[in-house]
Design a protein around this motif. Structure first.
Motif, PDB file in Angstrom:
ATOM      1  N   ASP A   1      -2.107  -8.812  -5.656  1.00 39.30           N
ATOM      2  CA  ASP A   1      -1.926  -9.188  -4.249  1.00 39.30           C
ATOM      3  C   ASP A   1      -1.657 -10.165  -3.680  1.00 39.30           C
TER       4      ASP A   1
ATOM      5  N   CYS B   1      -1.733  -3.561  -6.537  1.00 41.25           N
ATOM      6  CA  CYS B   1      -1.498  -4.347  -5.361  1.00 41.25           C
ATOM      7  C   CYS B   1      -1.640  -3.246  -4.643  1.00 41.25           C
ATOM      8  N   SER B   2      -2.517  -3.398  -3.179  1.00 44.95           N
ATOM      9  CA  SER B   2      -3.379  -3.210  -2.086  1.00 44.95           C
ATOM     10  C   SER B   2      -2.644  -3.799  -0.775  1.00 44.95           C
ATOM     11  N   ASP B   3      -2.059  -5.120  -0.884  1.00 45.66           N
ATOM     12  CA  ASP B   3      -1.089  -5.705   0.144  1.00 45.66           C
ATOM     13  C   ASP B   3       0.666  -5.495  -0.594  1.00 45.66           C
ATOM     14  N   GLU B   4       1.117  -6.474   0.591  1.00 44.57           N
ATOM     15  CA  GLU B   4       2.800  -6.308   0.816  1.00 44.57           C
ATOM     16  C   GLU B   4       3.454  -6.773  -0.483  1.00 44.57           C
TER      17      GLU B   4
END
Length: 284
Positions: A19, A50-53
């Motif tokens: 993240d 990761c939970s984002d980009e």
């Protein structure tokens, strides 16, 4: 072995990223502004849990990396695990020199080339640059950091936090990365003081901001060092020898406000209310 323009890659830069979409662009921009490195460079971003980009952000630097004649590889792992990221990155790496770079670190232009040159030897060697600790506006954090910078860990040897490197013969000293908290300490202590090299180039490493977060992160580091001493007692003998640091009383007298802030954080580390079971404990 990986190639850049048909020439064997000499240096692999491994960046574990959990993240880190907000921090990774600054890290990669600085890395790509590095001076030329003989033999070429491959950059491996290991997006883990990761939970984002993060992975998409990393791939967005593909064209810039290729324009330099370097390679960019983005690995995606389901589990958030820095040690697992190191293992996966190493398995994909083709460089004779391995550089381990945290995603929130900003390297200076000469650093990567200096590390690659210092480690261009058959002898097992470890190396890092000179950390410049960047400090936010928080008054307590600034005071704590001023005193921390005078401690033996910061004034002797090669600390290696945020970015460290080794050649393949050095990395051959152990197998997969073990499940430990303090990976940088483990790597550093697998080399004797004589085998640890300091290059003059610097890098920026951000200090966490705020009392509770300082306590959280510093306590995690203490636990990590104690874990290594317990599980790998032979490595502790490789720590830097004592001496060469001004006495605590003299440092405290010269900057009492910094000493007070440092002591407050150290005292709070053992308070149960501020303890955390988070093995990452990045404080941000």
């Amino acid at each position: 072995m990986g190639c850049a323009g048909g020439v064997p890659v000499r240096t692999s830069v491994l960046i574990p990223a959990h993240d880190e979409a907000a921090y990774l662009p600054g890290c990669l921009r600085a890395l790509l502004a590095s001076e030329d490195v003989a033999g070429g460079v491959e950059v491996i971003v290991i997006a883990n849990g990761c939970s984002d980009e993060t992975a998409e952000v990393a791939r967005g630097f593909t064209a810039q990396t290729q324009a330099r004649g370097w390679e960019l590889m983005v690995l995606e792992l389901a589990k958030g695990d820095k040690l697992g990221a190191w293992n996966a990155g190493e398995a994909a790496a083709g460089g004779a020199v391995l550089i381990y770079l945290d995603a929130d670190v900003t390297v200076s232009p000469p650093l990567i080339a200096q590390l690659a040159e210092a480690l261009d030897t058959d002898a097992p060697r470890y190396a890092s640059g000179r950390p410049r600790v960047t400090v936010p506006e928080d008054t307590l954090t600034r005071r704590y950091t001023r005193f921390w910078l005078t401690t033996p860990f910061m004034t002797r040897g090669v600390p290696g936090f945020g970015v460290f490197a080794m050649n393949r013969n050095g990395r051959a000293r152990w197998g997969d990365w073990p499940d430990i908290i303090s990976d940088d300490t483990f790597a550093r202590l697998n080399f004797t003081p004589e085998e640890r090299l300091s290059v003059p180039a610097s890098y920026d490493w951000p200090m966490v901001e705020g009392f509770a977060r300082l306590v959280k992160v510093r306590r995690r580091q203490d636990i990590g060092v104690a874990e290594i001493a317990r599980r790998y007692p032979e490595l502790v003998t490789h720590d830097d020898p004592p001496g060469g640091t001004r006495p605590v009383w003299r440092r405290a007298f010269q900057d009492p406000a910094a000493f007070a802030a440092f002591c407050a954080v150290r005292a709070a580390i053992n308070l149960p209310v501020l303890r955390s079971t988070d093995r990452w404990a990045r404080g941000r």
